[in-house]
Write an enzyme that holds these catalytic residues in place. Structure first.
Site, PDB file in Angstrom:
ATOM      1  N   ASP A 124       0.840  -1.216   0.000  1.00  0.00           N
ATOM      2  CA  ASP A 124       0.000   0.000   0.000  1.00  0.00           C
ATOM      3  C   ASP A 124       0.870   1.259   0.000  1.00  0.00           C
ATOM      4  O   ASP A 124       0.827   2.037   0.931  1.00  0.00           O
ATOM      5  CB  ASP A 124      -0.957  -0.012   1.209  1.00  0.00           C
ATOM      6  CG  ASP A 124      -0.247  -0.108   2.557  1.00  0.00           C
ATOM      7  OD1 ASP A 124       0.940  -0.536   2.612  1.00  0.00           O
ATOM      8  OD2 ASP A 124      -0.861   0.264   3.570  1.00  0.00           O
ATOM      9  N   HIS A 138       9.661  -0.196   9.225  1.00  0.00           N
ATOM     10  CA  HIS A 138       8.639  -1.253   9.170  1.00  0.00           C
ATOM     11  C   HIS A 138       8.814  -2.142   7.926  1.00  0.00           C
ATOM     12  O   HIS A 138       9.376  -3.220   7.988  1.00  0.00           O
ATOM     13  CB  HIS A 138       7.242  -0.631   9.197  1.00  0.00           C
ATOM     14  CG  HIS A 138       6.955   0.136  10.446  1.00  0.00           C
ATOM     15  ND1 HIS A 138       7.081  -0.413  11.698  1.00  0.00           N
ATOM     16  CD2 HIS A 138       6.576   1.424  10.651  1.00  0.00           C
ATOM     17  CE1 HIS A 138       6.776   0.477  12.612  1.00  0.00           C
ATOM     18  NE2 HIS A 138       6.475   1.611  12.020  1.00  0.00           N
TER      19      HIS A 138
HETATM   20  C1  BDR Z   1       2.646  -0.588   8.665  1.00  0.00           C
HETATM   21  O1  BDR Z   1       1.550   0.317   8.501  1.00  0.00           O
HETATM   22  C2  BDR Z   1       1.746   1.117   7.363  1.00  0.00           C
HETATM   23  O2  BDR Z   1       1.467   2.451   7.640  1.00  0.00           O
HETATM   24  C3  BDR Z   1       3.175   0.946   6.960  1.00  0.00           C
HETATM   25  O3  BDR Z   1       3.329   1.072   5.559  1.00  0.00           O
HETATM   26  C4  BDR Z   1       3.527  -0.430   7.441  1.00  0.00           C
HETATM   27  O4  BDR Z   1       3.204  -1.401   6.488  1.00  0.00           O
HETATM   28  C5  BDR Z   1       3.342  -0.304   9.971  1.00  0.00           C
HETATM   29  O5  BDR Z   1       2.504  -0.551  11.038  1.00  0.00           O
HETATM   30 CA    CA Z   2       2.804  -0.799   4.155  1.00  0.00          CA
END
Ligand code: BDR
Ligand code: CA
Length: 310
Positions: free
Chosen positions: A10, A242
């Site tokens: 995403d 992340h």
């Molecule tokens: C996840 O949430 C999204 O905002 C980031 O892209 C990542 O995949 C982190 O909690």
């Molecule tokens: Ca993500």
């Protein structure tokens, strides 16, 4: 031998970093991208995904658009306050040159796994809706996929979308429950490790001064995301890592300490979206998953640096 991967994503600032990390790693062959709602609406994330493959001159990599909403409940939130209205820190990219595939992401996932039996690793780094839809469409993919490595969930760390839930799981807990209970080899790269891998302001400043197309893109998308981290976590230009951590796991699982533990996803009440370990199977006969609990953060950062700047 290269590892064939399909990234469900995403984009998203940290998705952007993860996709560029994967595209620039010779050990990985990115077979396709599937877009999902999450950090922005799916029309936007699909366009961003297409833009990223084109940036690295990988026009041949197909991009499929996936689900716009979660399986069961209305969307809880989109991540535009974290990633900007365009999911890319508000930089308003021009339209990509290429076209999206003419089939939905779930079908693309199924067809890609069937065409590469026992060889494809699925890498979801957004909400798990497309993956759950693919399992529903063709349950045989559970036995035919090589493994599934998700960025999502948290066990001991505080949640980032609720006190107990990580955003990707929180944004579609019912889909996550299907994915956790499918019985395929599943690895969870969650907040327990991603919060420990910190890109400092100094590291990011140096990265952004390298000046290749990938680091230039990162330089543009970062400020909005850094501002959010400053306001939310009091970080002074530093970032948690992340989505790129899931790519680091694919490249070198030995950088992570993981345990096989029965686990499930809560889908109701105030703890909806919580990823729960049930070592004694007290609450049900849950499938074991591989949960990352420790990480060699320095080596993950070095690996990311090497690939993005090399
Ligand atoms: C996840 O949430 C999204 O905002 C980031 O892209 C990542 O995949 C982190 O909690
Ligand atoms: Ca993500």
């Amino acid at each position: 031998m290269t590892k064939k991967i399909l990234i469900d994503t995403d984009p998203g600032v940290d998705d952007t970093m993860a996709i560029l990390f994967a595209l620039r790693s010779p050990e990985l062959e990115v077979i396709g991208l599937a877009a999902i709602f999450g950090n922005a609406y799916v029309d936007v994330t699909a366009k961003n995904a297409l833009h990223l493959v084109e940036l690295e001159n990988n026009h041949h990599i197909p991009v499929a658009k996936g689900a716009a909403v979660p399986l069961v409940e209305p969307p809880r939130s989109m991540g535009m306050h974290v990633h900007g209205d365009d999911g890319m820190g508000g930089i308003n990219l021009p339209d990509p040159d290429g076209e999206l595939l003419g089939i939905p992401a779930a079908q693309f996932i199924v067809e890609t796994i069937l065409a590469n039996p026992g060889e494809l690793t699925l890498v979801p780094i957004g909400p798990l809706t497309n993956i759950a839809l693919a399992v529903r469409l063709e349950p045989r993919i559970v036995d035919l996929v090589k493994e599934v490595v998700i960025m999502g969930g948290t066990v001991y760390a505080d949640g980032n979308a609720s006190p107990v839930a990580e955003a990707n799981i929180y944004n579609d807990p019912h889909a996550a429950a299907i994915v956790f209970n499918a019985g395929w080899p599943l690895t969870m790269v969650g907040l327990d490790v991603t919060l420990k891998v910190v890109m400092t302001k100094n590291y990011l400043d140096k990265l952004c001064s390298v000046g290749n197309p990938a680091t230039e893109m990162i330089r543009q998308v970062l400020p909005f995301y850094q501002q959010f981290h400053m306001e939310e976590y009091g970080l002074n230009g530093d970032l948690h890592t992340h989505d790129p951590s899931a790519i680091a796991y694919l490249l070198d699982p030995a950088l992570f300490q993981a345990e096989q533990i029965p686990a499930f996803v809560e889908t109701v009440g105030s703890c909806s979206g919580q990823t729960v370990l049930d070592r004694q199977r007290q609450l049900g006969d849950f499938k074991e998953i591989n949960v990352c609990l420790g990480v060699d953060d320095r080596s993950v950062l070095d690996l990311f640096w090497e690939r993005l700047t090399g």
